[in-house]
Design a protein around this motif. Structure first.
Motif, PDB file in Angstrom:
ATOM      1  N   GLU A   8       0.847  -1.127  -0.039  1.00 35.22           N
ATOM      2  CA  GLU A   8      -0.031  -0.039  -0.009  1.00 35.22           C
ATOM      3  C   GLU A   8       0.908   1.327  -0.095  1.00 35.22           C
ATOM      4  O   GLU A   8       0.608   2.196  -0.705  1.00 35.22           O
ATOM      5  CB  GLU A   8      -0.859  -0.087   1.092  1.00 35.22           C
ATOM      6  N   GLU A  11       2.428   1.952  -3.543  1.00 33.66           N
ATOM      7  CA  GLU A  11       1.649   2.512  -4.486  1.00 33.66           C
ATOM      8  C   GLU A  11       1.412   3.842  -4.186  1.00 33.66           C
ATOM      9  O   GLU A  11       1.227   4.660  -4.965  1.00 33.66           O
ATOM     10  CB  GLU A  11       0.214   1.352  -4.349  1.00 33.66           C
ATOM     11  N   LYS A  12       1.310   4.373  -3.050  1.00 35.77           N
ATOM     12  CA  LYS A  12       1.042   5.868  -2.635  1.00 35.77           C
ATOM     13  C   LYS A  12       2.381   6.557  -3.025  1.00 35.77           C
ATOM     14  O   LYS A  12       2.236   7.593  -3.560  1.00 35.77           O
ATOM     15  CB  LYS A  12       0.936   5.904  -0.928  1.00 35.77           C
ATOM     16  N   LYS A  14       4.610   5.803  -5.201  1.00 30.73           N
ATOM     17  CA  LYS A  14       4.687   5.804  -6.739  1.00 30.73           C
ATOM     18  C   LYS A  14       3.881   7.087  -7.157  1.00 30.73           C
ATOM     19  O   LYS A  14       4.003   7.801  -8.056  1.00 30.73           O
ATOM     20  CB  LYS A  14       4.174   4.535  -7.364  1.00 30.73           C
ATOM     21  N   ASN A  75       8.457  -1.585 -10.715  1.00 34.42           N
ATOM     22  CA  ASN A  75       7.583  -2.533 -10.903  1.00 34.42           C
ATOM     23  C   ASN A  75       8.319  -3.849 -10.489  1.00 34.42           C
ATOM     24  O   ASN A  75       7.421  -4.796  -9.974  1.00 34.42           O
ATOM     25  CB  ASN A  75       7.349  -2.524 -12.525  1.00 34.42           C
ATOM     26  N   ILE A  78       7.938  -3.919  -6.411  1.00 33.11           N
ATOM     27  CA  ILE A  78       6.081  -4.136  -5.897  1.00 33.11           C
ATOM     28  C   ILE A  78       5.867  -5.456  -6.594  1.00 33.11           C
ATOM     29  O   ILE A  78       5.137  -6.230  -5.632  1.00 33.11           O
ATOM     30  CB  ILE A  78       5.586  -2.840  -6.624  1.00 33.11           C
ATOM     31  N   LYS A  82       4.249  -8.100  -4.000  1.00 35.19           N
ATOM     32  CA  LYS A  82       2.968  -8.773  -4.115  1.00 35.19           C
ATOM     33  C   LYS A  82       3.092 -10.238  -4.208  1.00 35.19           C
ATOM     34  O   LYS A  82       1.875 -10.902  -3.652  1.00 35.19           O
ATOM     35  CB  LYS A  82       2.107  -8.135  -5.241  1.00 35.19           C
TER      36      LYS A  82
END
Length: 88
Positions: A8, A11-12, A14, A75, A78, A82
């Motif tokens: 999380e 993603e923030k 990025k 990428n 992350i 994931k």
């Protein structure tokens, strides 16, 4: 801290730290990005007995080139987080 939190946060980071290159691509940079990478490495190393050493090393290699370069390094990082989260 756990993988879900790191994902999380990533993603923030990025979303708020991606910049457009004058050559047409995009890249991520900034203190928040550096901090997220460091926190991720600390977490992975602290839990190395649970995770693939190959993936931890792959994350570290991607992190060495990540800041100020294309988003492909992000990428990779992350994606590893994931994948580890999905296989927990």
């Amino acid at each position: 801290m756990n993988l879900e939190t790191l994902i999380e946060e990533g993603e923030k980071v990025k979303a708020s730290n991606t910049k457009q290159s004058s050559r047409g691509g995009s890249y991520i940079s900034g203190e928040e990005y550096e901090k997220w990478i460091a926190k991720s490495i600390i977490f992975l190393e602290d839990n190395e007995e649970e995770f693939s050493s190959f993936l931890i090393e792959k994350f570290k290699r991607a992190s060495e080139q990540a800041v100020g370069n294309s988003v492909r390094h992000y990428n990779t990082m992350i994606g590893i987080l994931k994948a580890l989260h999905e296989t927990e």
